[in-house]
Design an enzyme around this catalytic site. Structure first.
Site, PDB file in Angstrom:
ATOM      1  N   TYR A 151      66.189  -4.577  49.611  1.00  0.00           N
ATOM      2  CA  TYR A 151      65.504  -4.542  50.792  1.00  0.00           C
ATOM      3  C   TYR A 151      64.043  -4.400  50.726  1.00  0.00           C
ATOM      4  O   TYR A 151      63.665  -3.709  49.359  1.00  0.00           O
ATOM      5  CB  TYR A 151      66.105  -3.488  51.743  1.00  0.00           C
ATOM      6  CG  TYR A 151      65.928  -2.261  51.407  1.00  0.00           C
ATOM      7  CD1 TYR A 151      64.461  -1.430  51.765  1.00  0.00           C
ATOM      8  CD2 TYR A 151      66.571  -1.386  50.695  1.00  0.00           C
ATOM      9  CE1 TYR A 151      64.352  -0.036  51.298  1.00  0.00           C
ATOM     10  CE2 TYR A 151      66.656  -0.139  50.348  1.00  0.00           C
ATOM     11  CZ  TYR A 151      65.162   0.531  50.725  1.00  0.00           C
ATOM     12  OH  TYR A 151      65.171   1.972  50.193  1.00  0.00           O
ATOM     13  N   CYS A 152      63.121  -4.734  51.384  1.00  0.00           N
ATOM     14  CA  CYS A 152      61.642  -4.439  51.306  1.00  0.00           C
ATOM     15  C   CYS A 152      61.161  -4.229  52.893  1.00  0.00           C
ATOM     16  O   CYS A 152      61.972  -4.085  53.715  1.00  0.00           O
ATOM     17  CB  CYS A 152      60.844  -5.350  50.527  1.00  0.00           C
ATOM     18  SG  CYS A 152      60.904  -7.002  51.261  1.00  0.00           S
ATOM     19  N   THR A 153      59.886  -4.058  52.984  1.00  0.00           N
ATOM     20  CA  THR A 153      59.301  -3.911  54.041  1.00  0.00           C
ATOM     21  C   THR A 153      59.683  -5.032  55.086  1.00  0.00           C
ATOM     22  O   THR A 153      60.037  -4.706  56.421  1.00  0.00           O
ATOM     23  CB  THR A 153      57.618  -3.904  53.971  1.00  0.00           C
ATOM     24  OG1 THR A 153      57.328  -2.887  53.005  1.00  0.00           O
ATOM     25  CG2 THR A 153      56.962  -3.343  55.427  1.00  0.00           C
ATOM     26  N   ILE A 177      62.796  -3.825  56.476  1.00  0.00           N
ATOM     27  CA  ILE A 177      62.859  -2.679  57.159  1.00  0.00           C
ATOM     28  C   ILE A 177      62.532  -2.904  58.715  1.00  0.00           C
ATOM     29  O   ILE A 177      62.995  -2.412  59.680  1.00  0.00           O
ATOM     30  CB  ILE A 177      62.231  -1.532  56.587  1.00  0.00           C
ATOM     31  CG1 ILE A 177      62.679  -1.366  55.447  1.00  0.00           C
ATOM     32  CG2 ILE A 177      62.193  -0.377  57.529  1.00  0.00           C
ATOM     33  CD1 ILE A 177      61.683  -0.534  54.407  1.00  0.00           C
TER      34      ILE A 177
END
Length: 357
Positions: A198-200, A227
Site C-alpha cells: 500500500y501507499c498514499t 490509504i
C-alpha cells in the site's frame, strides 16, 4: 498566453481569502502513453488555470501524477475536462480526507522523465502486468492472514506518523531504495507468501507490483486507491479501520488524521506527537516532528544554532547565507544527529521478517 504561475504564494493566499469559496483537495494518477508531454502539459495549464486549479502536477511520456485543489463549485467543469481526455475519462479521483483551502498556493505543471522517481528501466519488464487490486474489505482480511506480508511502500517519515496494523515499514529515504530491499529480504518467500502493498494514493504500488511479479513473486496484491481511498471506503461502508495515526500528504496540510492513535514522538523532547514542521531557519528547512511546547521554546527551529540564526534580522540572515548554499538538512526528513528522539535507523536486513498473528 500565460503558461506559468505568475503569483507568489502570499498573493495567492490573499486571493483565496477574498474569494471566500470552499476548495476541494484531490489527487489522481494514470499510467498512459503520452506522445507529446510538453504540449499536453501546456494544454492542462491553460485549462486548469482558467478554473483556478492550484497544485503540483507531473507529466511524462508514461502518464500523469496530479495533486491539486480547486473551488468546489468548479469541480464539475474540471471533471468534464478530464472526461474529454480519452485516457482520463472516468478516472478515480481521491478526495482528501481533510480539506484545507490553502493546501496548494501555486499551479505547477511540470514535464518529468517519470511521474514517480522509481529508478527503474521500464523496458526490462512488463509494467502492465500488475498485482491484484483489492478494496478495503479484502485488504483488511489479507493483512490478518499469517501467510501475508504487508509492506508500506512509502518512506520512513511517512510511515513514522501512520501505518497499517501488521505492516512492515522500511527505514528508507526513497521509494527506489525499498524495491531492492524487499526483493532481497523476501527472496525465500516468493511463492509461499502473499505480498500485499500500500501507499498514499496507489501510484507507487502500480509500478512496484509489476516489478515484483517480474522478480518472481507469485502472489502480489495492492490496495486500490491507497490509504486515501481506503479511508473513504471505511467511512462510507462502516468498515473497521486498521490504519493507525496520520496519513502523510505532500502539500501544506502535511497530514490527514485517519485514527486518533498517536504513534510517533516529538524529535526534540520525545513526547507523543505526530505533526511535522519545517525548521524556520531558511538555510536549514529540515522536516521534523515538533510538539507545540518545543515549537514555542525553539521558535519553530530544529536546533539552538538555527534558532539563533532565525532570530537575527532578515538581512543578516541573508548575508550569512550568501555564497554558502543550502544546508544538507534541507533535503533531509528528520535524519540529523542533533534531534535526540529522531526515528532510529534499524538494520534494514532485519526489517522484512513476516509478521505473526
Amino acid at each position: 498566453m500565460q503558461l506559468y504561475n505568475t503569483l507568489s504564494a502570499k498573493e495567492r493566499a490573499a486571493l483565496i481569502d477574498s474569494a471566500g469559496k470552499h476548495r476541494l483537495t484531490l489527487s489522481f494518477y494514470k499510467y498512459a502513453k503520452i506522445t507529446h508531454p510538453q504540449e499536453f502539459r501546456d494544454h492542462l495549464f491553460i485549462t486548469w488555470d482558467s478554473l483556478d486549479v492550484l497544485g503540483r502536477i507531473y507529466v511524462a511520456h508514461e502518464g500523469i501524477n496530479a495533486q491539486l485543489s480547486l473551488p468546489a463549485d468548479r469541480f464539475n467543469a474540471f471533471k468534464a475536462h478530464l472526461d474529454a481526455i480519452d485516457f482520463l475519462k472516468g478516472i478515480r479521483l481521491n478526495i482528501a480526507v481533510e480539506q484545507d483551502n490553502k493546501s496548494f498556493l501555486k499551479l505547477k505543471v511540470k514535464v518529468r522523465h517519470k511521474i514517480v522517481a522509481d529508478g527503474l528501466n521500464d523496458d526490462t519488464f512488463d509494467v502492465t502486468n500488475k498485482g491484484v487490486h483489492v478494496d478495503a474489505v479484502t485488504f483488511n482480511t489479507l493483512i490478518e492472514d499469517r501467510d501475508t506480508v504487508v509492506v508500506d511502500m512509502r518512506n520512513h517519515y511517512e510511515s513514522e506518523i501512520g501505518h497499517f496494523k501488521n505492516a512492515i515499514t522500511p527505514d528508507v529515504d526513497t521509494f527506489r531504495e525499498s524495491l531492492d530491499i524487499i526483493e532481497n529480504d523476501l527472496r525465500e518467500h516468493k511463492e509461499d507468501k502473499k505480498l500485499v502493498m500500500y501507499c498514499t494514493g496507489g501510484i507507487r504500488c502500480e509500478k512496484a507490483s509489476a516489478y515484483f511479479k517480474h522478480k518472481g513473486f507469485k502472489n502480489v496484491y495492492q490496495l486500490e486507491g491507497g490509504i486515501i481511498d481506503y479511508t473513504r471506503q471505511v467511512k462510507e461502508q462502516g468498515i473497521e479501520n486498521k490504519f493507525l495515526g496520520q496519513n502523510f500528504v505532500f502539500d501544506d496540510r502535511r497530514a490527514e488524521r485517519i485514527s486518533p492513535d498517536v504513534i510517533a514522538n516529538c524529535h526534540q523532547c520525545g513526547k507523543p506527537f505526530d505533526v511535522h514542521t519545517n525548521c524556520a531557519n531558511e538555510a536549514c528547512h529540515l522536516l521534523f516532528i515538533q510538539c507545540d511546547q518545543c515549537k514555542e521554546e525553539m521558535n519553530n527551529c530544529c536546533s539552538a544554532t538555527c534558532k539563533e540564526i532565525h532570530e537575527l534580522p532578515y538581512e543578516e540572515q541573508k548575508a550569512l547565507r550568501k555564497g554558502q548554499g543550502n544546508s544538507n538538512d534541507i533535503f533531509k526528513k528528520g535524519r540529523t544527529d542533533h534531534l535526540p528522539y529522531k526515528k532510529d535507523l534499524r538494520n534494514i536486513f532485519e526489517v522484512f521478517k513476516p509478521h505473526k498473528t
